[in-house]
Design a protein around this motif. Structure first.
Motif, mmCIF file in Angstrom:
data_model
loop_
_atom_site.group_PDB
_atom_site.id
_atom_site.type_symbol
_atom_site.label_atom_id
_atom_site.label_comp_id
_atom_site.label_asym_id
_atom_site.label_seq_id
_atom_site.Cartn_x
_atom_site.Cartn_y
_atom_site.Cartn_z
ATOM 1 N N SER A 2 -115.877 56.808 -31.214
ATOM 2 C CA SER A 2 -115.683 58.099 -30.559
ATOM 3 C C SER A 2 -114.836 59.025 -31.429
ATOM 4 C CB SER A 2 -114.997 57.898 -29.208
ATOM 5 O OG SER A 2 -113.661 57.463 -29.391
ATOM 6 N N TRP A 3 -114.848 60.336 -31.066
ATOM 7 C CA TRP A 3 -114.031 61.291 -31.806
ATOM 8 C C TRP A 3 -112.548 60.972 -31.656
ATOM 9 C CZ3 TRP A 3 -116.930 63.111 -35.167
ATOM 10 C CH2 TRP A 3 -118.209 63.604 -34.906
ATOM 11 N N ASN A 4 -112.138 60.519 -30.479
ATOM 12 C CA ASN A 4 -110.736 60.170 -30.272
ATOM 13 C C ASN A 4 -110.324 58.990 -31.156
ATOM 14 O OD1 ASN A 4 -109.734 62.034 -28.275
ATOM 15 N ND2 ASN A 4 -111.077 61.052 -26.789
ATOM 16 N N LEU A 6 -111.702 58.176 -34.086
ATOM 17 C CA LEU A 6 -111.601 58.691 -35.452
ATOM 18 C C LEU A 6 -110.312 59.495 -35.633
ATOM 19 C CD1 LEU A 6 -115.258 59.857 -36.195
ATOM 20 C CD2 LEU A 6 -114.043 57.959 -37.275
ATOM 21 N N SER A 7 -109.987 60.288 -34.628
ATOM 22 C CA SER A 7 -108.788 61.107 -34.699
ATOM 23 C C SER A 7 -107.530 60.254 -34.829
ATOM 24 C CB SER A 7 -108.690 61.993 -33.452
ATOM 25 O OG SER A 7 -107.543 62.807 -33.492
ATOM 26 N N MET A 112 -113.470 62.488 -42.033
ATOM 27 C CA MET A 112 -113.895 62.130 -40.685
ATOM 28 C C MET A 112 -112.828 62.498 -39.664
ATOM 29 S SD MET A 112 -115.424 58.415 -41.813
ATOM 30 C CE MET A 112 -115.760 57.845 -40.158
ATOM 31 N N PHE A 115 -112.948 66.271 -39.189
ATOM 32 C CA PHE A 115 -114.105 66.662 -38.382
ATOM 33 C C PHE A 115 -113.877 66.328 -36.914
ATOM 34 C CE2 PHE A 115 -118.553 66.300 -36.886
ATOM 35 C CZ PHE A 115 -118.998 67.558 -37.280
ATOM 36 N N SER A 116 -113.216 65.198 -36.652
ATOM 37 C CA SER A 116 -112.932 64.815 -35.265
ATOM 38 C C SER A 116 -111.987 65.818 -34.610
ATOM 39 C CB SER A 116 -112.331 63.412 -35.203
ATOM 40 O OG SER A 116 -110.980 63.389 -35.652
ATOM 41 N N ARG A 117 -111.033 66.367 -35.387
ATOM 42 C CA ARG A 117 -110.115 67.359 -34.820
ATOM 43 C C ARG A 117 -110.849 68.634 -34.440
ATOM 44 N NH1 ARG A 117 -106.240 64.990 -32.755
ATOM 45 N NH2 ARG A 117 -104.708 66.628 -33.057
ATOM 46 N N GLU A 119 -114.123 68.664 -33.561
ATOM 47 C CA GLU A 119 -114.952 68.311 -32.415
ATOM 48 C C GLU A 119 -114.127 68.226 -31.123
ATOM 49 O OE1 GLU A 119 -118.297 67.828 -32.037
ATOM 50 O OE2 GLU A 119 -118.450 68.684 -34.050
ATOM 51 N N LEU A 120 -112.887 67.806 -31.247
ATOM 52 C CA LEU A 120 -112.001 67.725 -30.079
ATOM 53 C C LEU A 120 -111.382 69.080 -29.740
ATOM 54 C CD1 LEU A 120 -110.196 64.356 -30.903
ATOM 55 C CD2 LEU A 120 -111.892 64.740 -29.088
#
Length: 205
Positions: A2-4, A6-7, A112, A115-117, A119-120
Motif C-alpha cells: 500500500s501507499w502507507n 511505502l511511505s 517510491m 510517489f507515495s507522499r 498519492e497520499l
C-alpha cells in the motif's frame, strides 16, 4: 504494497534507528575511520535542513504559493539520504554487478517513497522533488567520498542482527511524531497560537 507502507520507508521512526545502526556498523565494516563522522554529518544535515524549512514556513510563513512549497518533504529527503548508503554498506563484499544493483535499489526506494507522499496527498510535487534532490545530493556526496574505501562483508548472522531493528520497526508501523514536535517548536519560537498552513499560503496567491 500500500501507499502507507511505502511511505513508512521514509518515516523517522524507521530511519533514525537505522541511521544509528549504520553509524555503529560503519567503523567495523569500513577501513575509512572518518566515514562514520561523514555519515553523522550527512544524516544530521539532512534532518536539520528539512526541519528548518518546515519551521520557516509554519513559524514565519516563508514558502512559495506559486510552487505550492511549504518545506522539503522529510520522508523524501531522509529516505534519499539513508537508503543508498544502507544498501552500499550491506553490499560491500558482493560481486560488482550485485553491488551496483543493490545501490540502485537504494536509490529507487526514495522515489517510491516520494510517489507515495504524492498519492497520499500530504506533499506537493515541488516538496517531494526538492526533498529527493536534497537527500540524493547528500547520500551521493557521501558515497563519492567513500569511493576508495574497502568494505568487509556480512555473514548471514551479522546481516540478520543488523536488520533486526529495522524489520521490527517496519512490521510494527508506528509513526514518528516529528511533525507535531516541529509545529510546537515553531509556535514556541514565534509566539504564534497556530502555525501557518498551506491553505493560508494558497489563499494569498
Amino acid at each position: 504494497m500500500s501507499w502507507n507502507t511505502l511511505s513508512y520507508l521514509g518515516d523517522s521512526m524507521l530511519l533514525i534507528p537505522t541511521a544509528v545502526i549504520i553509524a555503529l556498523v560503519m567503523p567495523w565494516k569500513n577501513n575509512d575511520r572518518r566515514a562514520v563522522w561523514f555519515w553523522i554529518v550527512v544524516f544530521c544535515l539532512a534532518g536539520a535542513l528539512v526541519s528548518l524549512s518546515k519551521i520557516a514556513f509554519m513559524g514565519f510563513g516563508i514558502g512559495s504559493a506559486r510552487f505550492n512549497f511549504t518545506g522539503f518533504s522529510g520522508h523524501s529527503a531522509m529516505s534519499a539520504t539513508l537508503w543508498p548508503v544502507m544498501f552500499w554498506l550491506l553490499s560491500g563484499r558482493l560481486a560488482s554487478m550485485a553491488r551496483v544493483t543493490a545501490v540502485a535499489v537504494g536509490y529507487l526506494i526514495p522515489l517510491m517513497v516520494g510517489f507515495s507522499r504524492l498519492e497520499l496527498d500530504v506533499h506537493s510535487t515541488s516538496e517531494v522533488v526538492s526533498g529527493l534532490l536534497l537527500g540524493y545530493t547528500l547520500s551521493s556526496a557521501f558515497l563519492i567520498s567513500q569511493r576508495s574505501s574497502q568494505l568487509k562483508g556480512f555473514s548471514v548472522v551479522q546481516l540478520c542482527v543488523a536488520l533486526l531493528v529495522p524489520v521490527l520497526l517496519f512490521s510494527h508501523g508506528r509513526l514518528a511524531t516529528t511533525q507535531g514536535f516541529l509545529i510546537n517548536l515553531s509556535k514556541e519560537i514565534t509566539g504564534l497560537k497556530k502555525p501557518f498552513t498551506r491553505t493560508e499560503l494558497l489563499k494569498q496567491h
